[in-house]
Design an enzyme around this catalytic site. Structure first.
Site, PDB file in Angstrom:
ATOM      1  CG  ASP A 270      -2.031  -1.038   1.112  1.00  0.00           C
ATOM      2  OD1 ASP A 270      -2.372  -1.433  -0.017  1.00  0.00           O
ATOM      3  OD2 ASP A 270      -2.526  -1.494   2.160  1.00  0.00           O
ATOM      4  CD  GLU A 271       4.998   2.059   2.677  1.00  0.00           C
ATOM      5  OE1 GLU A 271       6.107   2.268   2.165  1.00  0.00           O
ATOM      6  OE2 GLU A 271       4.835   1.821   3.887  1.00  0.00           O
TER       7      GLU A 271
END
Length: 326
Positions: A270-271
């Protein structure tokens, strides 16, 4: 080089643009005025190269020399970065400027300016992007994408849907997919076996992947093997509310602002570089049901917007972990 200098250097093209009838100017995405020419077509070009003098002028000259007219031109030159980004929308006569010639002309420009990226697309004539959608049990994003596809509002073809959740033969998702001839592949996953080799087999002929609330982490090996872009969506409650039922956690905490984030998938969970984000306020008047509904609506709209932007060549990589989104 300032924007004024760029525009000054391409003044002849600007004057030619100004002399056209406003009736010929269409908003991005609108259909072209068929009365102008039956072979008039809409094109998109994105350019990413080291910054230098005369780039805008050469881009304008390339299009104008073939009888094309620029409708929209966006330029981004970050301060002290020595890099140039542009996105142009233009109309042209496909008989006077064949697709093969267009590719050759823009290729010459890319060589001239040592471009890192030069992509041209003619949406009405080029094949639609082919994608596969991966989803788990939650299906609000998947259903929304399928409805948009059916209504002609999603500029892609869905090759298949892959899920680690077994849906019955008579469910609305399966019936919809059968009507539209879209295969559904159920792959039961475990912590030890994410079935990634089988997923790779199913997605070989796709242009990019969409994770529509797919609750599995794709390994670095999978990302390297697929080697194409993957677009993900998640709620905007991270990193404060992780794990099971984050919406209830956030609701119980009395948050006043919720959101959704669509981004590219990288090995860091999720980055990846962000494509689109949306937010909405919630209040003491919301119950848990309306709170969740608002959150899911944001996820649907945010994912669809990210896919649309990607297909319209609006998204370009910027630095290590950022994007330029025109």
């Amino acid at each position: 080089m300032t924007l004024i200098q760029r525009l000054s250097s391409s003044l002849p093209q600007v004057v030619k643009f100004a002399n056209r009838s406003f009736k010929s100017l269409k908003s991005p995405g609108d259909s072209l005025d068929s009365t102008l020419s039956p072979t008039l077509t809409h094109g998109i070009h994105v350019f990413h190269c080291p910054d230098g003098v005369g780039i805008v002028a050469k881009l304008s000259e390339c299009i104008a020399s073939r009888g094309g007219n620029i409708l929209v031109a966006d330029v981004f030159v970050p301060e002290k970065k020595n890099v140039f980004y542009s996105r142009s929308e233009f109309i042209f006569d496909s008989l006077k400027w064949p697709r093969e010639q267009m590719d050759e002309d823009f290729f010459k420009l890319s060589k001239m300016f040592n471009a890192m990226r030069s992509v041209v697309r003619v949406p009405a004539r080029d094949p639609k992007y082919k994608i596969a959608v991966l989803a788990s049990k939650q299906e609000h994003c998947l259903v929304d994408l399928l409805h948009r596809l059916q209504e002609g509002r999603l500029p892609v073809e869905i090759n298949c849907v892959i899920s680690n959740h077994d849906r019955g033969l008579n469910t609305h998702i399966i019936r919809f997919l059968e009507r539209h001839g879209i295969p559904y592949h159920y792959l039961q996953t475990t912590k030890e076996n994410k079935r990634e080799e089988e997923i790779l087999d199913f997605v070989q002929n796709t242009d990019f992947l969409v994770l529509a609330r797919y609750m599995q982490v794709l390994s670095g090996k999978f990302l390297r093997s697929y080697a194409k872009d993957i677009i993900n969506i998640h709620h905007g409650l991270l990193p404060s509310f992780k794990g099971g039922n984050p919406s209830k956690q956030a609701f119980d905490a009395g948050v006043k602002l919720i959101g959704a984030t669509s981004h590219f998938v990288t090995e860091e969970l999720d980055e990846g570089p962000i494509i689109e984000q949306m937010v909405e306020r919630v209040s003491h008047r919301d119950n848990l049901q309306s709170f969740v509904q608002k959150s899911e609506d944001l996820e649907k709209r945010c994912l669809a917007k990210a896919i649309k932007s990607y297909c319209e060549l609006r998204v370009l990589p910027y630095e290590t972990n950022k994007t330029v989104v025109f």
